[in-house]
Design an enzyme around this catalytic site. Structure first.
Site, PDB file in Angstrom:
ATOM      1  N   GLY A 109       7.366  67.443 -15.194  1.00 55.83           N
ATOM      2  CA  GLY A 109       6.439  67.701 -14.278  1.00 55.83           C
ATOM      3  C   GLY A 109       6.453  66.359 -13.555  1.00 55.83           C
ATOM      4  O   GLY A 109       5.099  66.340 -12.943  1.00 55.83           O
ATOM      5  N   GLY A 111       8.824  65.064 -11.482  1.00 50.56           N
ATOM      6  CA  GLY A 111       9.870  65.752 -10.042  1.00 50.56           C
ATOM      7  C   GLY A 111      11.114  65.134 -10.372  1.00 50.56           C
ATOM      8  O   GLY A 111      12.068  64.481  -9.577  1.00 50.56           O
ATOM      9  N   LEU A 112      11.515  65.170 -12.149  1.00 46.39           N
ATOM     10  CA  LEU A 112      13.077  64.281 -11.642  1.00 46.39           C
ATOM     11  C   LEU A 112      13.574  65.526 -12.539  1.00 46.39           C
ATOM     12  O   LEU A 112      14.736  65.338 -12.802  1.00 46.39           O
ATOM     13  CB  LEU A 112      12.869  63.480 -13.090  1.00 46.39           C
ATOM     14  CG  LEU A 112      11.872  62.198 -12.522  1.00 46.39           C
ATOM     15  CD1 LEU A 112      11.537  61.221 -13.631  1.00 46.39           C
ATOM     16  CD2 LEU A 112      12.656  61.638 -11.459  1.00 46.39           C
ATOM     17  N   GLY A 113      13.716  66.323 -12.405  1.00 51.46           N
ATOM     18  CA  GLY A 113      14.390  67.551 -12.907  1.00 51.46           C
ATOM     19  C   GLY A 113      14.547  68.379 -13.920  1.00 51.46           C
ATOM     20  O   GLY A 113      15.874  68.700 -14.711  1.00 51.46           O
ATOM     21  N   SER A 114      13.327  67.927 -15.188  1.00 52.28           N
ATOM     22  CA  SER A 114      13.565  68.050 -16.528  1.00 52.28           C
ATOM     23  C   SER A 114      13.686  69.212 -17.010  1.00 52.28           C
ATOM     24  O   SER A 114      14.786  69.706 -17.973  1.00 52.28           O
ATOM     25  CB  SER A 114      12.362  67.352 -16.945  1.00 52.28           C
ATOM     26  OG  SER A 114      11.284  67.989 -17.084  1.00 52.28           O
ATOM     27  N   SER A 115      13.260  70.197 -15.980  1.00 51.51           N
ATOM     28  CA  SER A 115      13.616  72.030 -16.255  1.00 51.51           C
ATOM     29  C   SER A 115      14.535  72.010 -16.378  1.00 51.51           C
ATOM     30  O   SER A 115      15.614  72.756 -16.869  1.00 51.51           O
ATOM     31  CB  SER A 115      12.703  72.885 -15.945  1.00 51.51           C
ATOM     32  OG  SER A 115      12.491  73.226 -14.889  1.00 51.51           O
ATOM     33  N   ALA A 116      15.174  72.291 -14.774  1.00 53.54           N
ATOM     34  CA  ALA A 116      16.310  71.749 -14.843  1.00 53.54           C
ATOM     35  C   ALA A 116      17.873  71.402 -15.359  1.00 53.54           C
ATOM     36  O   ALA A 116      18.621  72.214 -15.782  1.00 53.54           O
ATOM     37  CB  ALA A 116      16.437  71.753 -13.494  1.00 53.54           C
ATOM     38  N   ALA A 117      17.566  70.298 -16.276  1.00 54.23           N
ATOM     39  CA  ALA A 117      18.656  69.358 -16.880  1.00 54.23           C
ATOM     40  C   ALA A 117      18.420  70.099 -18.232  1.00 54.23           C
ATOM     41  O   ALA A 117      19.761  69.933 -18.991  1.00 54.23           O
ATOM     42  CB  ALA A 117      18.070  68.289 -17.161  1.00 54.23           C
ATOM     43  N   ASP A 158      17.299  71.304  -7.284  1.00 50.41           N
ATOM     44  CA  ASP A 158      17.639  70.746  -8.690  1.00 50.41           C
ATOM     45  C   ASP A 158      18.439  71.571  -9.922  1.00 50.41           C
ATOM     46  O   ASP A 158      19.385  70.399  -9.943  1.00 50.41           O
ATOM     47  CB  ASP A 158      16.291  70.768  -9.498  1.00 50.41           C
ATOM     48  CG  ASP A 158      14.468  70.592  -8.658  1.00 50.41           C
ATOM     49  OD1 ASP A 158      14.626  69.955  -7.802  1.00 50.41           O
ATOM     50  OD2 ASP A 158      13.616  70.237  -9.858  1.00 50.41           O
TER      51      ASP A 158
HETATM   52  O1  PMV Z   1      11.165  70.183  -9.550  1.00 52.97           O
HETATM   53  P1  PMV Z   1      10.652  68.877  -8.483  1.00 52.97           P
HETATM   54  O2  PMV Z   1       9.066  68.861  -8.533  1.00 52.97           O
HETATM   55  O3  PMV Z   1      11.506  67.910  -8.222  1.00 52.97           O
HETATM   56  O4  PMV Z   1      11.199  70.123  -7.022  1.00 52.97           O
HETATM   57  C1  PMV Z   1      11.838  70.281  -6.188  1.00 52.97           C
HETATM   58  C2  PMV Z   1      12.123  70.284  -4.841  1.00 52.97           C
HETATM   59  C3  PMV Z   1      10.847  71.718  -4.105  1.00 52.97           C
HETATM   60  O5  PMV Z   1      11.693  71.393  -2.840  1.00 52.97           O
HETATM   61  C4  PMV Z   1       9.479  71.029  -3.608  1.00 52.97           C
HETATM   62  C5  PMV Z   1      10.539  72.775  -4.802  1.00 52.97           C
HETATM   63  C6  PMV Z   1      12.177  73.094  -4.641  1.00 52.97           C
HETATM   64  O6  PMV Z   1      12.652  74.495  -5.076  1.00 52.97           O
HETATM   65  O7  PMV Z   1      13.505  73.102  -3.631  1.00 52.97           O
END
Ligand code: PMV
Length: 329
Positions: A109, A111-117, A158
């Site tokens: 949570g 903004g470093l992409g933990s869930s995408a990783a 992400d």
């Molecule tokens: O997941 P975050 O917090 O790094 O945000 C992703 C980037 C946003 O532009 C805020 C959302 C998106 O879907 O692109």
């Protein structure tokens, strides 16, 4: 037999939020790994464990919880099960008989992409385990479809960054090669420690886009100009210009209401220590900020961020995305 995927984390340098409405974003991968290990297991269950969160859940083939250990285990691990389900669907195999271990120190949570990783790593590892490695496009598509389940209208930046890796230029579901082999300047990442939901802030900007379309269009137009100039500046290694463009991007993020006092405190501290530029990164509202500085100033910038209450995180650039391999016993 086991398969293991290692995903980097990511930071967005330019264009977060505006990328959701169709603008360009520039992002990059950093050496902050998430490891997903998958192994065949006899029986019907899909068992998922997160070593760092101390949670474990076993799901049935239909996604019912058969066993759960640790608090908020389902919230933490349901997205991993969904990644498993989507991967099996792509392989045209029934979804069962798997054990998964996720190991990650990437703060959640922030903004470093933990869930995408985790999603990208899970899909990659499963393809590898069944000796049907997915292409980057397939990994991206799967992870992006999962993100769409989590928050209504994500851009996919992400998932694309972590899949393809390096310095990435992203727009409307596709990576373009304009920054292909460039190296970014050294970044400093400051964590406010305030966790927030990206979905909430994406919703805020989406409302602005719908309710005040003219106002939004003007800001988004400026954001696109900044992103285009940043591509040139990054390609030419003009760090002073990259820094000024980061500052200009931060002004626009403040205008659309996704900054926060905690972020602005760290950003001001970095600038007062003569950083070339500083801005929030990712969803905003808390989470992390980034700064760039000349080598001679970076120690002072780190100290200033820390004095202002931020935690400076490791931020080494890596020129690759997720990597998966098979380990035969
Ligand atoms: O997941 P975050 O917090 O790094 O945000 C992703 C980037 C946003 O532009 C805020 C959302 C998106 O879907 O692109």
């Amino acid at each position: 037999m086991k398969a293991r995927a290692v995903s980097p984390a990511k930071v967005i340098l330019f264009g977060e939020h505006f990328v959701v409405g169709g603008n360009t974003a520039i992002s990059m991968t950093i050496d902050f790994p998430t490891t997903v290990t998958v192994e065949r297991e006899s029986g019907e269950r899909v068992s998922i464990e997160s070593r760092d969160l101390h949670v474990k859940v076993a799901f049935s083939q239909q996604g019912e919880i058969v066993e759960s250990v640790g608090s908020n285990a389902e919230t933490a691990l349901r997205p991993v099960f969904e990644a498993v389900r989507v991967s099996f669907e792509k392989l045209h195999l029934p979804c069962h008989g798997l054990s998964i271990m996720v190991e990650s120190r990437v703060p959640i949570g922030m903004g470093l992409g933990s869930s995408a990783a985790t999603a990208v790593g899970t899909v990659s590892a499963i393809g590898e385990l069944f000796k049907r490695p997915f292409t980057q496009q397939e990994i991206f598509d799967a992870a992006y479809s999962l993100e769409r389940m989590v928050h209504g209208h994500p851009s996919g930046v992400d998932q694309a960054t972590i899949t393809y890796g390096g310095l990435v230029c992203y727009r409307n579901g596709a990576v373009d090669s304009r920054l292909g082999h460039s190296s970014p300047p050294t970044l400093l990442i400051g964590n406010t420690g305030k966790r927030r939901s990206t979905g909430e802030f994406v919703g805020k900007v989406t409302r602005l886009r719908k309710e005040q379309p003219e106002e939004y269009a003007k800001i988004a137009f400026d954001a696109q100009k900044i992103a285009e100039s940043a591509i040139e500046a990054l390609r030419d290694g003009r760090n002073e210009d990259v820094g000024s463009l980061m500052n200009a991007n931060q002004v626009l993020l403040e205008k659309v209401g996704v900054s926060s006092p905690e972020l602005e405190k760290l950003i001001a501290a970095a600038r007062s220590a003569r950083a070339l530029g500083a801005k929030l990164t990712g969803g905003g509202g808390g989470g992390c900020m980034i700064a760039i500085a000349d080598k001679s100033k970076s120690k002072a910038v780190v100290e200033a961020i820390e004095r202002a209450g931020g935690q400076v995180l490791p931020s080494a650039f890596v020129p690759y995305g997720v990597r998966a391999s098979l380990e035969e016993d």
